[in-house]
Structures are given as structure tokens and as C-alpha cells.
Design a protein around this motif. Sequence first.
Motif, PDB file in Angstrom:
ATOM      1  N   MET A  54      33.029 -88.279  25.772  1.00 58.92           N
ATOM      2  CA  MET A  54      34.380 -88.764  25.474  1.00 58.92           C
ATOM      3  C   MET A  54      34.568 -89.004  23.985  1.00 58.92           C
ATOM      4  O   MET A  54      35.607 -88.669  23.403  1.00 58.92           O
ATOM      5  CB  MET A  54      34.649 -90.079  26.222  1.00 58.92           C
ATOM      6  N   CYS A  55      33.562 -89.602  23.361  1.00 57.50           N
ATOM      7  CA  CYS A  55      33.649 -89.914  21.934  1.00 57.50           C
ATOM      8  C   CYS A  55      33.778 -88.642  21.096  1.00 57.50           C
ATOM      9  O   CYS A  55      34.480 -88.631  20.082  1.00 57.50           O
ATOM     10  CB  CYS A  55      32.428 -90.714  21.492  1.00 57.50           C
ATOM     11  N   ARG A  56      33.111 -87.582  21.512  1.00 60.25           N
ATOM     12  CA  ARG A  56      33.234 -86.318  20.779  1.00 60.25           C
ATOM     13  C   ARG A  56      34.666 -85.786  20.869  1.00 60.25           C
ATOM     14  O   ARG A  56      35.245 -85.332  19.872  1.00 60.25           O
ATOM     15  CB  ARG A  56      32.245 -85.289  21.302  1.00 60.25           C
ATOM     16  N   ALA A  57      35.232 -85.835  22.066  1.00 60.89           N
ATOM     17  CA  ALA A  57      36.621 -85.398  22.237  1.00 60.89           C
ATOM     18  C   ALA A  57      37.571 -86.317  21.471  1.00 60.89           C
ATOM     19  O   ALA A  57      38.558 -85.864  20.869  1.00 60.89           O
ATOM     20  CB  ALA A  57      36.987 -85.374  23.719  1.00 60.89           C
ATOM     21  N   PHE A  58      37.275 -87.606  21.489  1.00 60.05           N
ATOM     22  CA  PHE A  58      38.085 -88.597  20.769  1.00 60.05           C
ATOM     23  C   PHE A  58      38.104 -88.293  19.273  1.00 60.05           C
ATOM     24  O   PHE A  58      39.167 -88.217  18.654  1.00 60.05           O
ATOM     25  CB  PHE A  58      37.510 -89.996  21.027  1.00 60.05           C
ATOM     26  N   ASP A  59      36.924 -88.124  18.686  1.00 58.04           N
ATOM     27  CA  ASP A  59      36.852 -87.881  17.248  1.00 58.04           C
ATOM     28  C   ASP A  59      37.507 -86.557  16.864  1.00 58.04           C
ATOM     29  O   ASP A  59      38.133 -86.450  15.797  1.00 58.04           O
ATOM     30  CB  ASP A  59      35.393 -87.898  16.786  1.00 58.04           C
ATOM     31  N   LEU A  60      37.361 -85.548  17.711  1.00 55.82           N
ATOM     32  CA  LEU A  60      37.998 -84.264  17.436  1.00 55.82           C
ATOM     33  C   LEU A  60      39.511 -84.416  17.382  1.00 55.82           C
ATOM     34  O   LEU A  60      40.179 -83.886  16.484  1.00 55.82           O
ATOM     35  CB  LEU A  60      37.608 -83.243  18.507  1.00 55.82           C
ATOM     36  N   GLU A  61      40.064 -85.175  18.338  1.00 53.38           N
ATOM     37  CA  GLU A  61      41.519 -85.379  18.368  1.00 53.38           C
ATOM     38  C   GLU A  61      41.981 -86.208  17.177  1.00 53.38           C
ATOM     39  O   GLU A  61      43.034 -85.916  16.592  1.00 53.38           O
ATOM     40  CB  GLU A  61      41.925 -86.043  19.680  1.00 53.38           C
ATOM     41  N   VAL A  62      41.233 -87.220  16.819  1.00 47.36           N
ATOM     42  CA  VAL A  62      41.587 -88.028  15.640  1.00 47.36           C
ATOM     43  C   VAL A  62      41.608 -87.143  14.398  1.00 47.36           C
ATOM     44  O   VAL A  62      42.519 -87.227  13.566  1.00 47.36           O
ATOM     45  CB  VAL A  62      40.606 -89.198  15.455  1.00 47.36           C
ATOM     46  N   GLY A  63      40.609 -86.265  14.268  1.00 46.04           N
ATOM     47  CA  GLY A  63      40.568 -85.356  13.130  1.00 46.04           C
ATOM     48  C   GLY A  63      41.746 -84.391  13.118  1.00 46.04           C
ATOM     49  O   GLY A  63      42.303 -84.081  12.056  1.00 46.04           O
ATOM     50  N   ARG A  64      42.144 -83.931  14.277  1.00 45.25           N
ATOM     51  CA  ARG A  64      43.288 -83.016  14.367  1.00 45.25           C
ATOM     52  C   ARG A  64      44.582 -83.699  13.936  1.00 45.25           C
ATOM     53  O   ARG A  64      45.468 -83.070  13.338  1.00 45.25           O
ATOM     54  CB  ARG A  64      43.444 -82.520  15.792  1.00 45.25           C
ATOM     55  N   ARG A  65      44.698 -84.956  14.279  1.00 43.76           N
ATOM     56  CA  ARG A  65      45.926 -85.692  13.970  1.00 43.76           C
ATOM     57  C   ARG A  65      46.041 -85.959  12.482  1.00 43.76           C
ATOM     58  O   ARG A  65      47.135 -86.129  11.957  1.00 43.76           O
ATOM     59  CB  ARG A  65      45.958 -87.015  14.741  1.00 43.76           C
ATOM     60  N   GLY A  66      44.898 -86.071  11.804  1.00 49.14           N
ATOM     61  CA  GLY A  66      44.908 -86.249  10.360  1.00 49.14           C
ATOM     62  C   GLY A  66      45.646 -87.477   9.896  1.00 49.14           C
ATOM     63  O   GLY A  66      46.488 -87.408   9.000  1.00 49.14           O
ATOM     64  N   THR A  67      45.378 -88.620  10.545  1.00 50.00           N
ATOM     65  CA  THR A  67      46.047 -89.867  10.170  1.00 50.00           C
ATOM     66  C   THR A  67      44.990 -90.879   9.755  1.00 50.00           C
ATOM     67  O   THR A  67      44.647 -91.776  10.510  1.00 50.00           O
ATOM     68  CB  THR A  67      46.874 -90.423  11.341  1.00 50.00           C
ATOM     69  N   PRO A  68      44.461 -90.783   8.540  1.00 48.45           N
ATOM     70  CA  PRO A  68      43.368 -91.651   8.109  1.00 48.45           C
ATOM     71  C   PRO A  68      43.722 -93.119   8.027  1.00 48.45           C
ATOM     72  O   PRO A  68      42.851 -93.970   8.058  1.00 48.45           O
ATOM     73  CB  PRO A  68      43.013 -91.106   6.718  1.00 48.45           C
ATOM     74  N   ASP A  69      45.026 -93.442   7.926  1.00 46.01           N
ATOM     75  CA  ASP A  69      45.421 -94.841   7.803  1.00 46.01           C
ATOM     76  C   ASP A  69      45.879 -95.443   9.114  1.00 46.01           C
ATOM     77  O   ASP A  69      46.399 -96.557   9.139  1.00 46.01           O
ATOM     78  CB  ASP A  69      46.542 -94.997   6.774  1.00 46.01           C
ATOM     79  N   ALA A  70      45.708 -94.736  10.221  1.00 44.17           N
ATOM     80  CA  ALA A  70      46.166 -95.251  11.524  1.00 44.17           C
ATOM     81  C   ALA A  70      45.495 -96.561  11.836  1.00 44.17           C
ATOM     82  O   ALA A  70      44.312 -96.744  11.624  1.00 44.17           O
ATOM     83  CB  ALA A  70      45.851 -94.237  12.616  1.00 44.17           C
ATOM     84  N   GLY A  71      46.272 -97.470  12.349  1.00 41.78           N
ATOM     85  CA  GLY A  71      45.720 -98.741  12.783  1.00 41.78           C
ATOM     86  C   GLY A  71      45.688 -99.804  11.711  1.00 41.78           C
ATOM     87  O   GLY A  71      45.375-100.956  11.980  1.00 41.78           O
ATOM     88  N   LEU A  72      46.003 -99.447  10.446  1.00 43.20           N
ATOM     89  CA  LEU A  72      46.002-100.450   9.386  1.00 43.20           C
ATOM     90  C   LEU A  72      47.321-101.221   9.409  1.00 43.20           C
ATOM     91  O   LEU A  72      48.359-100.681   9.802  1.00 43.20           O
ATOM     92  CB  LEU A  72      45.819 -99.794   8.025  1.00 43.20           C
ATOM     93  N   PRO A  73      47.312-102.489   8.975  1.00 44.79           N
ATOM     94  CA  PRO A  73      48.540-103.286   9.000  1.00 44.79           C
ATOM     95  C   PRO A  73      49.682-102.581   8.267  1.00 44.79           C
ATOM     96  O   PRO A  73      49.513-102.103   7.142  1.00 44.79           O
ATOM     97  CB  PRO A  73      48.121-104.576   8.307  1.00 44.79           C
ATOM     98  N   GLY A  74      50.812-102.494   8.941  1.00 40.70           N
ATOM     99  CA  GLY A  74      51.975-101.888   8.326  1.00 40.70           C
ATOM    100  C   GLY A  74      51.974-100.376   8.348  1.00 40.70           C
ATOM    101  O   GLY A  74      52.857 -99.735   7.795  1.00 40.70           O
ATOM    102  N   ARG A  75      50.940 -99.765   8.991  1.00 41.70           N
ATOM    103  CA  ARG A  75      50.859 -98.298   9.014  1.00 41.70           C
ATOM    104  C   ARG A  75      50.661 -97.798  10.433  1.00 41.70           C
ATOM    105  O   ARG A  75      49.789 -97.005  10.710  1.00 41.70           O
ATOM    106  CB  ARG A  75      49.728 -97.805   8.113  1.00 41.70           C
ATOM    107  N   GLY A  76      51.413 -98.321  11.334  1.00 39.40           N
ATOM    108  CA  GLY A  76      51.378 -97.809  12.701  1.00 39.40           C
ATOM    109  C   GLY A  76      50.514 -98.629  13.630  1.00 39.40           C
ATOM    110  O   GLY A  76      50.422 -98.317  14.798  1.00 39.40           O
ATOM    111  N   GLY A  77      49.875 -99.697  13.125  1.00 40.90           N
ATOM    112  CA  GLY A  77      49.053-100.523  14.006  1.00 40.90           C
ATOM    113  C   GLY A  77      49.917-101.374  14.893  1.00 40.90           C
ATOM    114  O   GLY A  77      51.110-101.581  14.649  1.00 40.90           O
TER     115      GLY A  77
END
Length: 236
Positions: free
Chosen positions: A211-234
Motif C-alpha cells: 500500500m505504501c508503495r502505491a501511496f508514494d507513487l500517487e503522491v509523486g504523481r500529484r506533485g504537491t510537495p506542500d500538501a498538508g502544511l498550514p494554509g496550503r490545503g491541510g
Amino acid sequence: MTPEWSLRDAGLRTLAAPVSLPPVLPGSGCVDPATADIVEAHLDNVVPALDSLRRQSGRLGAWGVELAQRLLRGQRLLAAGNGGSAAEAQHLTAELVGRFDGERVPFSAISLHAESSAVTAIANDYGYDDVFARQVRAHGRSGDVLMLLSTSGKSPNLLRAAEIAAKLNITTWALTGVGPNPLSDACDEAVMIDALNANAQEGHLIALHAMCRAFDLEVGRRGTPDAGLPGRGGRS
């Protein structure tokens, strides 16, 4: 330092130097046939667990992708289990809050059983069957994912947690042993490993890493390095 005479007068014995052990203990290189057979049998029984996972690889991949999409939107993963399954669930949350293979942002994932003060307080005041359900009510929000691990699929505290999650629009996934079982029936989706309990639990770790491999692949595809940070979609 305590004077030497006081130790003698108190009748205390001085500690002897530790005995040096040989680098290889006698007989450690060979075992009796019965022991060898039981170890080989255990290892052989890992194969059915792996075969069972292969047949469900599509679901594991889909879980990894969906979990990535949800956590990137600011949702959260809640996870729980008992005993060895608790350790497996905590392994998953550690991979998400920390990292799996490559560098990426942390994601919100909580192991409910690891909240020791909450677990003991709830168990003391409400009973052990409610230790996870009450935390789901406290932490869970619509759109979150609750992952429940159990080799038997019969743990009352996990079943109650799944029941509460359904009322809160929290998606529930079960990772169990042989099924169908009460937990697989209670959750939205389940991966059931057709193997002996011990081997099914070993299979759970393989499933989580897949699951983690699929998770990381999808995160990489989305290309959102700031996801989850305050004020940036968290999540607020």
C-alpha cells in the motif's frame, strides 16, 4: 563512593566479573529434526499468505491511491488493532507520518491504540470494547479513513469502532485473516488473507508495505510537495 568496609559489614557480596561466552554456543549450528521441521513448516505456510495477497493486489493498490488522494486533501488516517495487529497498524502510521522510501511531506495518521492514557482511561470508565470507538468519535471527520487490523476479524472493540465510523461517514477498511468474518462484513472493504493466523499477520506487513508503495507513487504523481502544511490545503 560507599566505603569498602561498609559493603562488607552490610553483608553485601561483590559482583563477580561477567563470564565470557564463546562466540558460538555449543549446538547452535544444528537442531533436532523436529525443530527443523516445524520451522520449515512455518516458512512454507507463508506462501499461501503471499498467494492470497497476490489475488488481492488490485485492492491494495487502490487503497494506496485513494489514501494518498484523501490525505493530500487534508483528510486523516486512523488505525487500530490489538496485540500484534496493533504493532502492524502503528507500523503503517509511522510510514505515513515519517516516510516510506523517498523524501516527502508528512501526512496525518494516528494509531488509536498508541494513545495509552486515552486507552486506559476509556477502558476504565467505559469498558475495553469502547477504547477505539470513542476515539473515532473524537478524532474522526467525514472523509477520513479508518483501517482496522485483526487476524480473527472478531475483536469487539474493532467492530464497535467500525460501527461508529459508519455513522460519521468515515471510510472503513479491514485487514484480516481468513474470511469472510464479522470485521470484513462490518467494513466498507476488506483484504482477507487465507492463511494461518501467524502467517496472516506476517502477510499484513507485506500488504501495508505494498500500500505504501502505491501511496508514494500517487503522491509523486500529484506533485504537491506542500500538501498538508498550514494554509496550503491541510485540514483546518
